[in-house]
Design an enzyme around this catalytic site. Sequence first.
Site, PDB file in Angstrom:
ATOM      1  N   ARG A  53       0.869  -1.176   0.000  1.00 37.23           N
ATOM      2  CA  ARG A  53       0.000   0.000   0.000  1.00 37.23           C
ATOM      3  C   ARG A  53       0.908   1.230   0.000  1.00 37.23           C
ATOM      4  NH1 ARG A  53       1.868   1.487   4.028  1.00 37.23           N
ATOM      5  NH2 ARG A  53       1.009   3.550   3.704  1.00 37.23           N
ATOM      6  N   GLY A  54       0.272   2.407  -0.158  1.00 39.00           N
ATOM      7  CA  GLY A  54       1.043   3.640  -0.227  1.00 39.00           C
ATOM      8  C   GLY A  54       1.149   4.037  -1.684  1.00 39.00           C
ATOM      9  N   ALA A  55       0.921   5.337  -1.934  1.00 40.75           N
ATOM     10  CA  ALA A  55       0.790   5.795  -3.311  1.00 40.75           C
ATOM     11  C   ALA A  55       1.991   5.414  -4.205  1.00 40.75           C
ATOM     12  CB  ALA A  55       0.529   7.303  -3.319  1.00 40.75           C
ATOM     13  N   ASP A  82      -3.053  10.183  -1.721  1.00 36.93           N
ATOM     14  CA  ASP A  82      -3.344   9.146  -2.717  1.00 36.93           C
ATOM     15  C   ASP A  82      -3.821   9.749  -4.023  1.00 36.93           C
ATOM     16  OD1 ASP A  82      -3.649   7.827   0.081  1.00 36.93           O
ATOM     17  OD2 ASP A  82      -3.296   6.200  -1.351  1.00 36.93           O
ATOM     18  N   ASN A 115      -6.468  11.364   1.098  1.00 36.33           N
ATOM     19  CA  ASN A 115      -5.463  10.603   1.831  1.00 36.33           C
ATOM     20  C   ASN A 115      -6.189   9.715   2.830  1.00 36.33           C
ATOM     21  OD1 ASN A 115      -2.677  10.006   2.411  1.00 36.33           O
ATOM     22  ND2 ASN A 115      -2.884  11.156   4.315  1.00 36.33           N
ATOM     23  N   LYS A 116      -5.444   8.872   3.520  1.00 31.70           N
ATOM     24  CA  LYS A 116      -5.984   7.933   4.507  1.00 31.70           C
ATOM     25  C   LYS A 116      -7.049   8.571   5.396  1.00 31.70           C
ATOM     26  CE  LYS A 116      -5.123   4.525   4.928  1.00 31.70           C
ATOM     27  NZ  LYS A 116      -5.988   3.607   4.154  1.00 31.70           N
ATOM     28  N   GLN A 118      -1.774   1.451  10.394  1.00 31.50           N
ATOM     29  CA  GLN A 118      -0.524   1.629   9.649  1.00 31.50           C
ATOM     30  C   GLN A 118       0.463   2.510  10.413  1.00 31.50           C
ATOM     31  OE1 GLN A 118      -3.556   2.074   8.281  1.00 31.50           O
ATOM     32  NE2 GLN A 118      -3.676   1.104   6.268  1.00 31.50           N
ATOM     33  N   ARG A 155      -7.830  -1.124  -6.600  1.00 26.72           N
ATOM     34  CA  ARG A 155      -8.299  -0.166  -5.589  1.00 26.72           C
ATOM     35  C   ARG A 155      -8.675   1.132  -6.289  1.00 26.72           C
ATOM     36  NH1 ARG A 155      -4.754   0.779  -0.681  1.00 26.72           N
ATOM     37  NH2 ARG A 155      -6.741   1.563   0.102  1.00 26.72           N
TER      38      ARG A 155
END
Lengths: 336, 336
Positions: free
Chosen positions: A47-49, A233, A243-244, A192, A88
């Site tokens: 995960r993570g852009a 993101d 973002n998250k 996270q 996603r």
Amino acid sequence: MRTISWSEVNGGSIHLLDQTKLPGTIGELVIRDPKELVGAIQRLSVRGAPALGVTGALGVALILRNAEAENWSKESIAKSILELKNARPTAVNLAWGVSQVEPLIEGGSKKVLEKALALADDDANSCREMGRIGADFLVNKLGEKKLRILTHCNTGALASTEWGTALGVVRELHSRGLIEEVFTDETRPLLQGSRLTAWELAQAGIPYRILPDGAAASALFSGLIDAVLIGADRIAKNGDSANKIGSLSVAVAADQVAVPFLVVAPESTVDRSIDSGDRVEIEFRSDSEVTSFAGVNTAPVGSKTYNPAFDVTPARYITAVITDKRVYRVKEGEAL
Amino acid sequence: MRTISWSEVNGGSIHLLDQTKLPGTIGELVIRDPKELVGAIQRLSVRGAPALGVTGALGVALILRNAEAENWSKESIAKSILELKNARPTAVNLAWGVSQVEPLIEGGSKKVLEKALALADDDANSCREMGRIGADFLVNKLGEKKLRILTHCNTGALASTEWGTALGVVRELHSRGLIEEVFTDETRPLLQGSRLTAWELAQAGIPYRILPDGAAASALFSGLIDAVLIGADRIAKNGDSANKIGSLSVAVAADQVAVPFLVVAPESTVDRSIDSGDRVEIEFRSDSEVTSFAGVNTAPVGSKTYNPAFDVTPARYITAVITDKRVYRVKEGEAL
């Protein structure tokens, strides 16, 4: 620390540090089947852009390796690529990574792989560059002093191929002796922050404290934070940033106490096809992420949840967006 | 549902529904030893401002029963009462409950017990009254329509002797057919929202969804919430309110989108000896509440945390404080 790599063993495979197992276990996933890769992306093993961008490109190479070995039809290849691209919906970088190698598909897996590995190197370099630009910005704004930084989710080496975006700025500041302490939101529901960011900070020897997401406003209002650094993101043309989940909450509180709130992400995260964040599609995730933990129910059986993976922080709360190219002062109305 | 009661079995004991075991187990603690009671308060087996008030008063009765049976010195009695009073520093109601019966100590355990049981009845009545006042206020403000309410932590029957404070307003609205849905923050680190509030709502047949604390701003900014209702552990004269960590964050977000934010608590929660929230002492709790869950580490071993039990929401973010006596419009500058 490289968290995503390619190996030629057994006809080609992608190696991922499995982020769902940290901090308890440092385990590597070795993925040969494109469907397995889609599953790993959806489970957030990766995960993570920026990490998703590189994974998208390497994923196309993996699809072509399978296609070449098993003589897939063009339709099968296209279908597999589409599944990867849509694994996603909110994360623009996954589709971006795929699109970077799509023009090379006719040339076969070798050309695609070369390009994907180059993207991984580019990502590592761009993270270093963001780190320098972000650190310079904060030193200019706040002076050459030890800083107390709040961050949310994970934007470190685990979210990119190495170094990190927002956490790359922290690493750069630390290398200049300018970090006093990092406050890392635990980042519910998948933790996270406490599982991944705390682990990276511990590995790097950077002092940190973990806080419940709801305590970030308390830390900000108590004067314990000099600046907030988060990733993104997807960033719209006007600076609105997805973002998250939980980022918006921190941004609003930081704004109230005039603490700089910086979004740090590579240019590939900027989606200039959307004028504002209103058009970002938000991914909703399963109830069980919220209602159970480690096999224990934390809520009455059958409870429904409101569990969006992301929120959108309007540009008016964002002091600046830091990319690998430059600083955009979006709160002052500067577009990207 | 009475969650705190007194029984004469075995020389007198306090019965508490153990809140740390919900929703998995509905278990009752039977407490005969005052030191056990202090432990139960510190572990949060009993919690919530009004519940702590009643527990404080019943606790003094329990101390006197032990003292009478074992012929304690005056000093031992005073020491035991002080330990009870200081079991948790931020919650003003615990000390309030003790102070309500202190003048009766000379008269022995019987007089103290009578008063403590009367306080329990008063609490039940005052919750019903708060429910009516709060529901009337919202109907006046928003019209006679089904409402979507966001709440934080647990302010229900479990936090009082029955009915609840903020959740009492929800129960009253529900009895009038005016609740569409309740969004309950899970409320990290101890998950009182998902464990306790969701359980109470399920029992009462009120539709609800659980959300990570960080998602409250997203729900508010997405237009999913008509009003926020929370409780308080201490309210200063100017309306600044100390409540469960995470409340401030919700208040700031609600203010940005002009959603009414109401604090619901009995008059006994108002501390007119302090002019503002700056003087509220905040309790910090252990690292392990944040770094592990159900015996599983959620962070690197040895991680430090920032884990305040409460935050203070400044009056400027609070539309109104609802007590059992009246409505205080603190955002408009009305003092208590």
